[in-house]
Design an enzyme around this catalytic site. Structure first.
Site: not given
Length: 343
Positions: A146-149, A151
């Site tokens: 995932g994107c948040y993951a 980063a």
């Protein structure tokens, strides 16, 4: 190498198409959409007029496997787990951009996604696709993070691997552009709700939390939890993440930057900022880069990590192409070595 894109009309699907258009060794053999297959791609997305001649096709696994060497699933969580099964049964390579194959622990998917998971034996065969830290680089089946993951994990990896921080002190404050919500309509993403506004959402319940903890535990098995919050900001794309943690031993800013530079010296898409410099969203938009700035406060013994990525780039399609390159044995930069969009 020939690939097919399923879910091409979504934001991540369109971004896959944009990157692969420039890839020297990959040809997009077919593009697929469940909801839009009776239309042409340029009717749905006029910015692609005269640029993509492929027709939008229905999703036919047998036909896809006849014409391609790998399939990219840019479909939502809950959809991918069904679409992927015929490909997996045929031992056909799959890169999935949803959350359906990321969580390995029994019961986690049900808790955080609110539906039944894919078969456990299938999930266990997927390699978690954090490109800089892949465990099985030859895996045919890749669960793109995932994107948040992405980063968060890249922000904390050097500190956890080198055992530099107190594990119960990690706090993540992450902010995303509106494209992270996809094309689905909701009151939260209406212009009048998001313009000139900022909204905190999914407090202590974001579905990327277990994925993040799962990966962080690989570097620090004693870790039990993190404090993680997400906010929506009025930009189209990008993630601006600020992480905080308490260090076990004091460190200078110079040493901190050197630590990260050493960890990522062979990672072409991780750019560590110089001492006293902190990244902004616009320096990564439209790219697969992850830029990280660092600071240590001796008065509080806290480190601050500022990380920016494009949620559709390094947070989705860009990393998927990077994982495709790893699988195929190409240079990781193929199709991705282009300048960010600025301003």
């Amino acid at each position: 190498m020939k690939v097919s894109i399923v879910g091409v009309t979504g934001y991540s699907g369109l971004e896959l198409l944009r990157y692969l258009k420039q890839h020297p060794f990959v040809e997009v053999a077919s593009i697929h959409s469940h909801s839009m297959n009776k239309k042409s791609l340029e009717d749905v997305n006029p910015h692609l007029k005269q640029l993509v001649s492929l027709p939008l096709e229905t999703i036919n696994p047998e036909k896809i496997m006849e014409t391609s060497d790998l399939v990219l699933l840019a479909t939502p969580s809950g959809i991918s787990k069904e679409l992927a099964l015929p490909f997996i049964a045929a031992n056909f390579p799959v890169i999935d951009l949803s959350g359906d194959f990321r969580l390995k622990e029994v019961g986690e998917y049900e808790t955080w996604y609110g539906s039944s998971p894919a078969p456990l034996n299938v999930i266990q065969n997927f390699d978690y696709g954090l490109a800089e830290y892949r465990e099985n680089r030859q895996s045919k089946w890749i669960a793109n993070p995932g994107c948040y993951a992405t980063a968060t994990e890249l922000s904390l990896a050097p500190l956890l691997i080198d055992n530099k921080i107190d594990l119960d002190s990690i706090v993540i404050d992450a902010k995303s552009g509106i494209s992270g919500a996809g094309k689905g309509l909701s009151q939260m993403t209406h212009f009048s709700e998001t313009h000139d506004n900022m909204t905190l959402y999914k407090m202590n319940s974001h579905q990327h939390i277990p994925e993040i903890v799962q990966q962080l535990k690989k570097w620090a098995p004693e870790l039990s939890a993190i404090q993680f919050s997400t906010s929506l900001i009025p930009v189209t794309r990008g993630i601006f993440l600020t992480a905080y943690a308490k260090l076990k031993q004091p460190i200078s800013d110079e040493e901190l930057v050197q630590l990260y530079q050493a960890h990522f010296e062979k990672s072409p898409f991780i750019r560590i900022q110089e001492v006293g410099q902190y990244p902004v969203l616009k320096q990564v938009i439209g790219s697969n880069y992850c830029d990280i700035g660092l600071a240590y406060n001796p008065k509080t013994n806290m480190i601050t990590i500022v990380t920016v990525i494009d949620n559709l780039g390094k947070g989705a399609a860009g990393q998927a192409i990077q994982n495709l390159n790893i699988f195929a044995g190409f240079d990781e930069r193929c199709g991705l070595d282009q300048l960010p969009i600025y301003p």
